[in-house]
Design a protein around this motif. Structure first.
Motif, mmCIF file in Angstrom:
data_model
loop_
_atom_site.group_PDB
_atom_site.id
_atom_site.type_symbol
_atom_site.label_atom_id
_atom_site.label_comp_id
_atom_site.label_asym_id
_atom_site.label_seq_id
_atom_site.Cartn_x
_atom_site.Cartn_y
_atom_site.Cartn_z
ATOM 1 N N GLY A 131 25.149 4.725 64.087
ATOM 2 C CA GLY A 131 23.792 4.614 63.552
ATOM 3 C C GLY A 131 22.820 5.565 64.235
ATOM 4 N N GLU A 135 24.606 9.106 62.010
ATOM 5 C CA GLU A 135 23.776 8.988 60.800
ATOM 6 C C GLU A 135 22.332 9.370 61.115
ATOM 7 O OE1 GLU A 135 25.217 8.346 58.034
ATOM 8 O OE2 GLU A 135 27.085 7.329 58.597
ATOM 9 N N GLY A 136 21.836 8.929 62.271
ATOM 10 C CA GLY A 136 20.412 9.089 62.587
ATOM 11 C C GLY A 136 20.066 10.387 63.278
ATOM 12 N N LEU A 220 16.465 1.956 64.223
ATOM 13 C CA LEU A 220 17.753 1.320 63.897
ATOM 14 C C LEU A 220 17.418 -0.119 63.553
ATOM 15 C CD1 LEU A 220 20.906 1.792 63.966
ATOM 16 C CD2 LEU A 220 20.855 0.655 66.179
ATOM 17 N N ARG A 240 13.573 8.989 60.801
ATOM 18 C CA ARG A 240 14.688 8.418 60.024
ATOM 19 C C ARG A 240 14.824 6.942 60.328
ATOM 20 N NH1 ARG A 240 14.937 12.634 63.211
ATOM 21 N NH2 ARG A 240 16.494 11.693 64.548
ATOM 22 N N VAL A 242 17.668 4.017 60.015
ATOM 23 C CA VAL A 242 19.068 3.720 59.717
ATOM 24 C C VAL A 242 19.200 2.212 59.567
ATOM 25 C CG1 VAL A 242 21.463 3.908 60.478
ATOM 26 C CG2 VAL A 242 19.859 5.772 60.951
ATOM 27 N N ILE A 267 18.470 5.703 55.579
ATOM 28 C CA ILE A 267 19.934 5.881 55.512
ATOM 29 C C ILE A 267 20.573 4.508 55.734
ATOM 30 C CG2 ILE A 267 21.911 7.011 56.658
ATOM 31 C CD1 ILE A 267 19.575 8.906 57.887
#
Ligand SMILES: NC(=O)c1ccc[n+]([C@@H]2O[C@H](COP(=O)([O-])OP(=O)(O)OC[C@H]3O[C@@H](n4cnc5c(N)ncnc54)[C@H](OP(=O)(O)O)[C@@H]3O)[C@@H](O)[C@H]2O)c1
Length: 333
Positions: A131, A135-136, A220, A240, A242, A267
């Motif tokens: 994460g 992804e992040g 997150l 972002r 996640v 995301i």
């Protein structure tokens, strides 16, 4: 062998420990004598019929992560021999005395950790690592806001952020739990777990994040709908979010104009549904990047409490009640 099976009766969310046939490993598989099992929120949801496992796994069999020893190997297996310690993620069925897994879809537990600690590593640390960094795209020096920092995944995310040079904002619904988390880390000889601790449901959380650190580069989050707008407000431009869970609901309104104007990204990811090759990739990432950090003490699993394998229902009840910090683990003698 014995395994926990979720009751099939409609409207029942119970489970029972039953005798079932011991599986046999295929040519590229190993049979693992399971000694410890990490308990996860997903297990509770599966018991209630709200989180079916991926195809190929029995919906009646809960359990996403295990640690133990190799009991037997398939005829093409080259990486393992009987007695080797192993741990890993599995699509389902880890609440059992034995599991069968692909020989490459396993990890070697870091030296100096027991089975209970090993079983607390895969789901929390690989989810948090994926994460935050994969992804992040979190970079050293950046700020990660961990929404739900007292959880198993949250305590892993805070440690990973620090170990890899980023900074963290921890949230909980309670100041006392943030203090307890800091005290727990200190009592285990670990560094202060977060740079900034904030109470989740305080109005003005986003203002505080901007005032104190200029906004988060990454959030997150596993709370979901009820904090979506607030998370977006916590992000700095080009930030972002996640999404790894939805404990606070799945349906929210999102102002797409805000995403566009501020160039924000949202995301979503799950570990459980990854295909085998991607899980094998995650296992190699653990071996190469995370195991050295465990072996040098920069990362440590936070095991709140262990329960006997036979007490899985009590362990799940403890998780449902809340109040734990980090992981709950089932152990077998
Ligand atoms: N996507 C994936 O691959 C993946 C993998 C693993 C886990 N997860 C998800 O990550 C989340 C955490 O899992 P876990 O096993 O680490 O859980 P956990 O240890 O049981 O922790 C849950 C935490 O959530 C907070 N919380 C509980 N109910 C809440 C609510 N309604 N609103 C806001 N906060 C709430 C609590 O913190 P406070 O009481 O301190 O506020 C608690 O510490 C779950 O949603 C799980 O499904 C996703």
């Amino acid at each position: 062998m014995r395994a926990w099976l979720i009751d099939e009766a409609e409207h029942s969310d119970g489970m029972s420990l039953e005798e079932i046939k011991t599986p046999k490993p295929g040519p590229d598989e190993i049979l693992v004598d399971v000694r410890a099992i990490g308990v996860n929120r997903a297990d509770l949801l599966q018991r209630k019929g709200a989180y079916p496992p991926p195809a190929g796994f029995d919906p009646r069999r809960p359990g996403l992560e295990y640690a133990g020893e190799v009991a037997s190997v398939g005829k093409r297996v080259t990486r393992h021999k009987v007695g080797d310690p192993v741990m890993g993620l599995i699509g389902g069925g880890a609440y059992a005395e034995k599991v069968v897994v692909h020989e490459r879809d396993t990890m070697r537990p870091p030296a100096y950790y027991d089975h209970a600690q090993a079983a607390a590593m895969p789901e929390a640390f690989l989810t948090a690592y994926r994460g935050l960094f994969m992804e992040g795209g979190l970079m050293p020096g950046q700020w990660a806001l961990v929404r739900g920092a007292t959880s198993g995944v949250g305590t892993a995310a805070l440690q990973l952020a620090h170990a890899l040079g980023a900074r963290s904002i921890a949230t909980s619904r309670s100041r006392a739990r943030l203090d307890e988390l800091a005290a727990r880390f200190k009592s285990q000889g670990m560094a202060q777990p977060y740079d900034l601790g904030l109470v989740d449901e305080d109005d003005g959380l986003a203002d505080t994040v901007h005032e104190q650190v200029g906004g988060a580069h990454l959030v997150l989050d596993f709370v979901g709908a009820k904090v979506l707008a607030d998370n977006m407000a916590c992000l700095r431009d080009e930030g972002r979010q996640v999404q790894i869970g939805v404990m606070g609901g799945t349906k929210a309104q999102l102002d797409m104009g805000v995403l566009l104007m501020r160039r924000l990204s949202l995301i979503a990811m799950t570990m459980r549904s990854l295909p085998l090759e991607r899980k094998i990739e995650m296992a190699r990432i653990f071996d190469e990047r995370l195991r050295p950090l465990f072996e040098t003490g920069r990362l440590r699993p936070i095991v709140d409490r262990t329960f006997d394998f036979e007490a899985a229902i009590e362990a799940q009840r403890e998780m449902e009640t809340g109040g734990h910090l980090g992981k709950i683990v089932l152990v077998r003698d």
